[in-house]
Design a protein around this motif. Structure first.
Motif, mmCIF file in Angstrom:
data_model
loop_
_atom_site.group_PDB
_atom_site.id
_atom_site.type_symbol
_atom_site.label_atom_id
_atom_site.label_comp_id
_atom_site.label_asym_id
_atom_site.label_seq_id
_atom_site.Cartn_x
_atom_site.Cartn_y
_atom_site.Cartn_z
ATOM 1 N N HIS A 73 0.851 -1.311 0.025
ATOM 2 C CA HIS A 73 -0.135 0.392 -0.132
ATOM 3 C C HIS A 73 0.613 1.080 0.303
ATOM 4 C CE1 HIS A 73 -3.370 -2.215 0.275
ATOM 5 N NE2 HIS A 73 -3.439 -2.645 1.747
ATOM 6 N N ALA A 74 1.949 1.227 0.614
ATOM 7 C CA ALA A 74 2.690 2.644 0.587
ATOM 8 C C ALA A 74 3.108 2.416 -0.187
ATOM 9 C CB ALA A 74 3.894 2.414 2.165
ATOM 10 N N GLU A 75 3.871 1.204 -1.073
ATOM 11 C CA GLU A 75 4.820 1.903 -2.273
ATOM 12 C C GLU A 75 3.503 1.932 -3.684
ATOM 13 O OE1 GLU A 75 7.344 -1.211 -4.606
ATOM 14 O OE2 GLU A 75 8.383 -1.023 -1.986
ATOM 15 N N ARG A 82 5.491 9.054 -8.778
ATOM 16 C CA ARG A 82 6.200 8.461 -9.312
ATOM 17 C C ARG A 82 6.550 7.175 -9.354
ATOM 18 N NH1 ARG A 82 11.027 7.236 -7.651
ATOM 19 N NH2 ARG A 82 11.708 7.673 -5.586
ATOM 20 N N PRO A 83 7.564 6.596 -11.122
ATOM 21 C CA PRO A 83 7.264 5.714 -10.916
ATOM 22 C C PRO A 83 9.038 4.483 -10.205
ATOM 23 C CG PRO A 83 8.145 6.536 -12.947
ATOM 24 C CD PRO A 83 8.007 7.371 -11.587
ATOM 25 N N LEU A 84 9.190 4.128 -9.673
ATOM 26 C CA LEU A 84 9.673 3.329 -8.534
ATOM 27 C C LEU A 84 10.732 2.565 -9.151
ATOM 28 C CD1 LEU A 84 7.622 1.821 -5.872
ATOM 29 C CD2 LEU A 84 8.640 3.854 -5.885
ATOM 30 N N ARG A 85 12.001 2.202 -8.739
ATOM 31 C CA ARG A 85 13.503 1.587 -9.003
ATOM 32 C C ARG A 85 13.395 0.622 -8.757
ATOM 33 N NH1 ARG A 85 18.106 5.622 -8.057
ATOM 34 N NH2 ARG A 85 19.206 4.216 -8.657
ATOM 35 N N ALA A 86 12.218 0.222 -8.085
ATOM 36 C CA ALA A 86 12.245 -1.595 -7.501
ATOM 37 C C ALA A 86 11.283 -1.682 -7.009
ATOM 38 C CB ALA A 86 13.852 -1.733 -6.568
ATOM 39 N N ARG A 87 10.630 -2.723 -7.238
ATOM 40 C CA ARG A 87 9.333 -2.939 -6.471
ATOM 41 C C ARG A 87 8.716 -4.290 -5.850
ATOM 42 N NH1 ARG A 87 6.038 -5.637 -10.293
ATOM 43 N NH2 ARG A 87 6.958 -5.140 -12.439
ATOM 44 N N ARG A 184 23.792 -0.461 -17.008
ATOM 45 C CA ARG A 184 24.198 0.750 -16.709
ATOM 46 C C ARG A 184 25.314 0.800 -15.859
ATOM 47 N NH1 ARG A 184 18.260 0.727 -19.009
ATOM 48 N NH2 ARG A 184 17.488 0.311 -16.717
ATOM 49 N N GLY A 185 24.942 0.465 -14.654
ATOM 50 C CA GLY A 185 25.450 1.006 -13.287
ATOM 51 C C GLY A 185 24.794 1.745 -12.041
ATOM 52 N N GLU A 186 22.948 1.151 -13.206
ATOM 53 C CA GLU A 186 22.158 1.429 -11.493
ATOM 54 C C GLU A 186 21.702 0.853 -10.914
ATOM 55 O OE1 GLU A 186 18.158 2.694 -14.139
ATOM 56 O OE2 GLU A 186 19.364 4.366 -15.173
ATOM 57 N N VAL A 187 21.805 1.269 -9.702
ATOM 58 C CA VAL A 187 21.481 0.971 -8.583
ATOM 59 C C VAL A 187 19.542 0.919 -8.016
ATOM 60 C CG1 VAL A 187 21.823 1.020 -5.816
ATOM 61 C CG2 VAL A 187 23.385 1.754 -6.978
ATOM 62 N N HIS A 188 19.340 -0.632 -7.644
ATOM 63 C CA HIS A 188 18.298 -0.927 -7.201
ATOM 64 C C HIS A 188 17.716 -1.752 -6.177
ATOM 65 C CE1 HIS A 188 16.948 -0.944 -11.878
ATOM 66 N NE2 HIS A 188 18.337 -0.874 -11.729
ATOM 67 N N TRP A 189 17.317 -1.265 -5.544
ATOM 68 C CA TRP A 189 17.688 -1.491 -3.725
ATOM 69 C C TRP A 189 17.075 -2.220 -3.723
ATOM 70 C CZ3 TRP A 189 20.774 -0.436 -0.654
ATOM 71 C CH2 TRP A 189 22.063 0.722 -1.013
ATOM 72 N N LEU A 190 16.743 -3.702 -2.861
ATOM 73 C CA LEU A 190 16.199 -5.370 -2.209
ATOM 74 C C LEU A 190 15.931 -4.901 -0.869
ATOM 75 C CD1 LEU A 190 18.261 -7.746 -3.628
ATOM 76 C CD2 LEU A 190 16.314 -6.582 -5.688
ATOM 77 N N TYR A 191 17.362 -3.902 -0.201
ATOM 78 C CA TYR A 191 17.019 -4.018 1.460
ATOM 79 C C TYR A 191 17.597 -2.167 1.439
ATOM 80 C CZ TYR A 191 13.873 -7.869 1.689
ATOM 81 O OH TYR A 191 12.532 -9.160 1.165
ATOM 82 N N PRO A 192 17.474 -1.516 2.510
ATOM 83 C CA PRO A 192 15.270 -1.137 3.057
ATOM 84 C C PRO A 192 15.143 -1.065 1.514
ATOM 85 C CG PRO A 192 17.433 0.640 3.043
ATOM 86 C CD PRO A 192 18.049 -0.447 2.895
ATOM 87 N N ALA A 193 13.516 -0.911 1.341
ATOM 88 C CA ALA A 193 12.856 0.318 0.139
ATOM 89 C C ALA A 193 12.999 1.300 0.111
ATOM 90 C CB ALA A 193 11.259 -0.507 1.193
ATOM 91 N N LEU A 195 12.171 4.522 -1.717
ATOM 92 C CA LEU A 195 10.781 4.789 -2.579
ATOM 93 C C LEU A 195 10.980 6.474 -2.712
ATOM 94 C CD1 LEU A 195 8.715 3.461 0.133
ATOM 95 C CD2 LEU A 195 9.576 2.391 -1.793
ATOM 96 N N ARG A 196 11.524 7.119 -2.054
ATOM 97 C CA ARG A 196 12.164 8.315 -2.765
ATOM 98 C C ARG A 196 13.579 9.090 -2.724
ATOM 99 N NH1 ARG A 196 10.164 11.142 2.430
ATOM 100 N NH2 ARG A 196 11.591 12.909 1.532
ATOM 101 N N GLU A 197 13.628 9.618 -3.843
ATOM 102 C CA GLU A 197 15.315 10.347 -4.671
ATOM 103 C C GLU A 197 16.023 11.076 -3.147
ATOM 104 O OE1 GLU A 197 16.363 9.382 -6.524
ATOM 105 O OE2 GLU A 197 15.379 7.853 -7.935
ATOM 106 N N ASP A 198 15.097 11.692 -2.597
ATOM 107 C CA ASP A 198 15.687 12.142 -1.665
ATOM 108 C C ASP A 198 15.645 11.950 0.031
ATOM 109 O OD1 ASP A 198 12.978 12.454 -1.289
ATOM 110 O OD2 ASP A 198 13.181 14.730 -0.301
ATOM 111 N N ALA A 199 15.102 10.764 0.491
ATOM 112 C CA ALA A 199 15.781 9.716 1.148
ATOM 113 C C ALA A 199 15.991 8.996 1.357
ATOM 114 C CB ALA A 199 14.363 8.938 1.937
ATOM 115 N N ASN A 200 17.464 8.980 2.708
ATOM 116 C CA ASN A 200 18.367 7.944 3.097
ATOM 117 C C ASN A 200 18.270 7.298 3.959
ATOM 118 O OD1 ASN A 200 21.098 7.101 3.126
ATOM 119 N ND2 ASN A 200 21.864 9.249 4.087
#
Length: 281
Positions: A73-75, A82-87, A184-193, A195-200
């Motif tokens: 529900h959160a995702e 915006r689209p997510l990089r991992a779901r 492409r060298g892009e990072v896709h997160w498994l853990y933690p999720a 969800l936002r580009e500005d989050a850490n």
């Protein structure tokens, strides 16, 4: 002949056969005459044997299912922005399964291969070896009996990835970052999720568990590039954040560079091949 007791960090190196034959013989001779060191050696051998034991199956609990649905529900709310990089591996099929009264499609520990086929290898020197011997991480594909991913396995782009772990360290907390890096060298997160580009988002704390335990979701990567895909886990004593990895250069995200940056961490990786969308491996 060894007089003083050695540092505790040498026992994992001895059991892991990282020492010369001369050093190993001297340590074992000392342990025969020293009750304290003999106990430490036996404890280390037991820990290594338990880490290397095959993973046993376990059914998902109601609490785990509820956690999955809260994250779904959160995702879903984030995806409207915006689209997510991992779901997570959930959606129409999972919702239909729930409606039919079936279990949520999620990764569960499998019967696994025989002894010696699924092991967790310590890397990076004495400190990392000690942490690596107490905490084991493996990556898996989707399915209730998914085996650990072997190097160079061809994986469909639509497949999900999951993580199983053992954590025998009951005295100090340990934390996990797990991600995939595509061609492409892009990072896709498994853990933690992420969800936002500005989050850490901080790394995930692993609860102590002598038995194999699966983290709740299998994660499907969002628009990954076909080709080589590296799955990486970083286990540390102190929590890190996703920005600690994403701020690094492409060269700085290799397993070797990560071990140099965090020498106290246990860093593991496996490289697979991601097939194009709709391709049959």
């Amino acid at each position: 002949m060894m007089s003083a007791c050695p540092e505790p960090s040498v026992w994992p190196q001895l059991v892991d056969r990282q020492l010369s034959e001369e050093e190993a013989q001297a340590l074992r001779a000392h342990a025969r005459d020293c009750a304290r060191c003999q106990a430490e050696l036996r404890e280390t051998e037991v820990l290594v044997a338990r880490i290397a034991a095959p993973l046993e199956p376990a059914a998902p609990t109601e609490e785990a299912v509820a956690r999955v649905m809260r994250r779904v529900h959160a995702e879903a709310a984030e995806r409207r922005v915006r689209p997510l990089r991992a779901r997570p591996w959930v959606g129409g099929a999972a919702a239909a399964a729930l409606a039919a009264g079936l279990a949520v499609f999620m990764l569960r520990p499998s019967p696994g291969p025989g002894p010696g086929q699924e092991t967790f290898t310590a890397r990076g020197g004495p400190v990392a070896a000690t942490l690596g011997r107490r905490v084991g991480i493996t990556f898996h594909g989707p399915g209730t009996n998914a085996a650990p991913l072997a190097p160079d396995t061809v994986v469909p782009a639509e497949a999900g990835f999951g993580v199983r772990y053992r954590n025998l360290d009951t005295r100090e907390p340990v934390f996990l970052l797990a991600f995939a890096q595509d061609a492409r060298g892009e990072v896709h997160w498994l853990y933690p999720a992420h969800l936002r580009e500005d989050a850490n988002e901080p790394s995930v704390r692993l609860a102590p568990s002598a038995e194999a335990r699966a983290l709740e979701e299998v994660v499907v990567l969002e628009d990954p590039a076909p080709g080589p895909l590296r799955l990486v886990s970083i286990v540390t004593r102190a929590p890190l954040g996703v920005k600690d990895v994403e701020s690094l250069s492409l060269e700085g995200r290799t397993p070797e560079a990560l071990r140099r940056r965090w020498p106290e961490a246990a860093v593991e990786s496996v490289s697979v091949v991601l097939a194009g969308a709709g391709a049959t491996p």
